[in-house]
Design an enzyme around this catalytic site. Sequence first.
Site, PDB file in Angstrom:
ATOM      1  N   GLU A   1      35.929  18.006 -35.989  1.00 49.49           N
ATOM      2  CA  GLU A   1      36.266  17.399 -37.277  1.00 49.49           C
ATOM      3  C   GLU A   1      35.899  15.915 -37.249  1.00 49.49           C
ATOM      4  OE1 GLU A   1      40.356  18.462 -37.848  1.00 49.49           O
ATOM      5  OE2 GLU A   1      39.897  20.599 -37.878  1.00 49.49           O
TER       6      GLU A   1
ATOM      7  N   GLU B   1      43.684  16.148 -44.733  1.00 48.84           N
ATOM      8  CA  GLU B   1      42.463  16.943 -44.596  1.00 48.84           C
ATOM      9  C   GLU B   1      41.354  16.341 -45.445  1.00 48.84           C
ATOM     10  OE1 GLU B   1      42.075  19.486 -42.653  1.00 48.84           O
ATOM     11  OE2 GLU B   1      44.040  20.381 -42.259  1.00 48.84           O
TER      12      GLU B   1
ATOM     13  N   HIS C   1      42.538  14.971 -40.255  1.00 43.07           N
ATOM     14  CA  HIS C   1      41.794  16.185 -39.932  1.00 43.07           C
ATOM     15  C   HIS C   1      40.609  16.346 -40.881  1.00 43.07           C
ATOM     16  CE1 HIS C   1      44.435  18.598 -37.111  1.00 43.07           C
ATOM     17  NE2 HIS C   1      45.229  17.579 -37.418  1.00 43.07           N
TER      18      HIS C   1
ATOM     19  N   HIS D   1      41.078  17.823 -33.246  1.00 48.97           N
ATOM     20  CA  HIS D   1      40.052  18.866 -33.237  1.00 48.97           C
ATOM     21  C   HIS D   1      38.685  18.187 -33.148  1.00 48.97           C
ATOM     22  CE1 HIS D   1      43.096  21.600 -35.485  1.00 48.97           C
ATOM     23  NE2 HIS D   1      43.181  21.764 -34.174  1.00 48.97           N
TER      24      HIS D   1
END
Length: 1019
Positions: free
Chosen positions: A673, A852, A767, A670
């Site tokens: 990010e 994350e 991420h 992504h």
Amino acid sequence: MEVFVAVLFNQLWALETSQQAAIGALAALLKSKSNSRRAVNRGYLGELLRLYQDWHRNDVSNNYIYIRRGLLLCLKYITNIQLGRETFFGSRGMEILFTSVQDCLSCKNLDPIITTATHILRKCYPKEHLPVVTVRSSYSFPLPGNANSEPPCEGPEGDSESEGEEEAEKDWENEDVESKEEDCDLETDVNKLRSRPVLDRPEQELEKYEALCAELSQNFQDLEFESEEKKSLEDRTEYLPSTPSHFIPRATSVKHPNCRWRNQSVSEMGPDPGEQDFKVPLQSWRKKEECIWDKNDEKRDIADEVQDKDFCEEEDPSRSHVFALCPLPKDASWYKKMFYPHCEASINPSPEGRLESSEAVRNLLEKHQGDIQFHSPHFYSARARCVKSIPGYRELAFPDFWGHQPPPYSKPVLERKHGVQRDKVLDDIRRLIQPGDVIGRTVFDLDDPSLSSPAAPGCLTFFSKFESGNLRKAIQVREFEYDLIMNADVNSNQHHQWFYFEVRDMKSAVPYRFNIINCEKLNSQFNYGMQLVMYSVREALQGRPRWIRAGQEICYYKNHYRCSAAAGGGVRGRFYYTLTFSIKFPHKDDVCYLAYHYPYTYSTMMSHLDILERNRNPKKVYWRQQTLCQTLGGNPCPLLTITAMPESKNRDDLEQFCSRPYVFLTARVHPGESNASWVMKGTLEFLVSSDPIAELLRKCFIFKIVPMLNPDGVINGNLRCSLSGDDLNRQWLTPSSQLHPTIYHAKGLLYYLSSIGRAPLVFCDYHGHSQKKNVFLYGCSIKETLWQAGCMVDTAVVTEDVGYRTLPKILDKVAPAFVMNSCSFLVEKSRASTARVVVWKEMGVLRSYTMESTYCSCSHGLYRGLQLGTQELEEMGSKFCLGLLILHLKSLPCSKELMAQAALLLDLEEEITDRAQRRCSNSSLESDDEPPCAEEIDYDTASSSDGEEEFLELDHEIQEYLSCVEGKTEDEGVTTGETCSSRALRGLYISSQPAPNSTALPLGSKALGLYSGFESSPV
């Protein structure tokens, strides 16, 4: 209803109790849409407004607040329907309520009235479309074959807002709704959870991936020759200029990054207080070292560099000069001419413009001190020349060119002032009620470049056509206020969050307000203390080249803009949100850059890899950089292989080299990010460092790393998608070789490794998370998914190795930013096509994770209440490596000497962390006020099988090992007779002991590059 209305309208001040009762009953009746419609048709709404005005005007002592608020509740329920809102607006209700709210702001006791009135004003503000021709991206890319680049139609056009919607309640109840939806999203079909899908390509096709695993077939016959010569980086990068050496230091006495003055309030540009020195093995490579520059190598022809024919085709002859960067002189007009000569060249194009640009770059490079570790402006500009972008970038963003040095402190989360969002909303409404000071002038527009010329005096100048830049339009609302619109992802009409743009021609010490008006997420960490980041060119040239957290009065709320089906290509009724913030720029006529988070571009990544390769120790570090594939946009996607060089050319050492288990890491699928890239940067720098733990780790694993899975998205400033308009992390089930080449070939490589019996021990996809705090892992568990869904689990039928919990529990102990309680191991139907789930199901990788990282702060531990910077994110990348080493000790057979050596290193690392934590133990920071998230479930007691007797047994074993090698480690700082507490291993063992039936791959003691004489034994 008519009876209650009569009581209200005909007995205005007669009986207070009757009035109160009548208002309460009427409000209850008006909750019904049919009653609200009758009230509007009979003219009651105008009478309610008049009645409210009378109470407001006459209740000067504020004795009848409940009656006034009751009348507002009646208006609130009536305006839940479209007819009510239209009638309210036509009856001058906006002006009446806005005026009354202004009168109440000075009295805090009137907050109930202010809140209700503001809610009505927001709801009745006339809905508008964004001031753009279309919400589709300004950039489009023709897709190969017959692929359709148009976004899918999601339904017929209709009213953009349901009549019964109550916006504020829906905003704040959003988390609860998400929690319920997530429980419904859980996969409860055991057969689907356990199934192994068939291969998504012909088996013969996997053979081509053998070329990406050369380490399995390399015979190292020329090992001695290769270890003495310098790695031939020039074979792949002939165009790269000479650069100073960036040494990767050994373990030395350095300032520990955890021990910065985190609990003190410091100014953004304030000095760094002195710190104590500690011995830090793990963080030794983070030390800022003096770099040796070769001045002769620096002097190359920059003019030729900017004219390189390999760069993208020119977009405009008048902008053919590239990288117009120069120092900041005192004369602002001369500064603008030098820094952006295209402004002059666009009027009178001439060859001199290009030469002047080259001189500016040369002057800048002479000022660059070369003290930014692992960064070279030479390498960056050379790499940037070869990037292929849709706009055909011709400018470099100064921060990416010059580099970023982390500030010597961490900033606490921003304290949210009472009523700041209400004040911002009322300020927006003032535009409609009192438009006298509204300018409404477009000063920057990607769709109309003529509006991007030098602005009027006193107006800011914006620019975003550089790598990773994102700003579509800027509108000057008032003298010091601007509405900003972000660009959608390429070939898409949505995904607005990432922004990165330049602003100049500002005044100093003046609060400028910026409103980004087309955000899409329902909530944001900006509501919980997160700040954006800012980079000042003047500050950089004065020796402070850094992104800093900036912005005051920050809030995030739903606005009055809507997306119609026609404008959105079929996407109906989408709401937009405003991110608003105020900034005082530090200098007049500076050039500043604002971004959602610390930018990390594709060129930054590529130049970073060049520097790491050139400066690694080739005798110890096996490094191979290959191209996984070409992206849709024609940019190479690099694949790295990192491990330790074999000890020698003898058969045993070469066999051990080839038999090391794999770890497969990916990042940046992504584009928005960017924090994931900073974590990956920390991982890469640690892996090639001379740190003793890194050396051990390289001897334990072979690392396959794809540091950027979506280069095109990063280059073109996307938030989530690639050039195909697809979210690549939803394409792992059936990726297209044409539309999703990076995913297709990454999955093919994983398939190949699995087919030869070398599936990774760990797969992790890095991420960033925009709505949660901390760093945490998502994993996969059948049992926990079924338990969370409330399904009965037959443990005789459903068996599961709980080894997937080991690594997150280890990281919870060793990484300050990591929080185990934020982890989740649920498998959702909507995540079935993500990398984490596909690698777990199809390749059988037990430890398949998504890691994350927050954009904001931590709610626990050492970094509690502090906004994470690039240094903390890089540290997380290095701590992840430490966790992998401990995982190896716990999950795979290893020698006693390895246990002893690792214990010594880990104890020292733990001592440093403990000292840092003790310094922050008296912190008075409050815990976050964020609504609870569905994933933050503590599963610690669900599958715990640890016991005190196991802890005692391991402790005795480690102490026994240490006594065997005390004499051998004296030269490493351990004197004869000293012992090590081994607390690090003890605590980690007791918290994350794997299941007894977990499978371990055999590794001999020589595989770890340690002492001989002991047989391998499992922990």
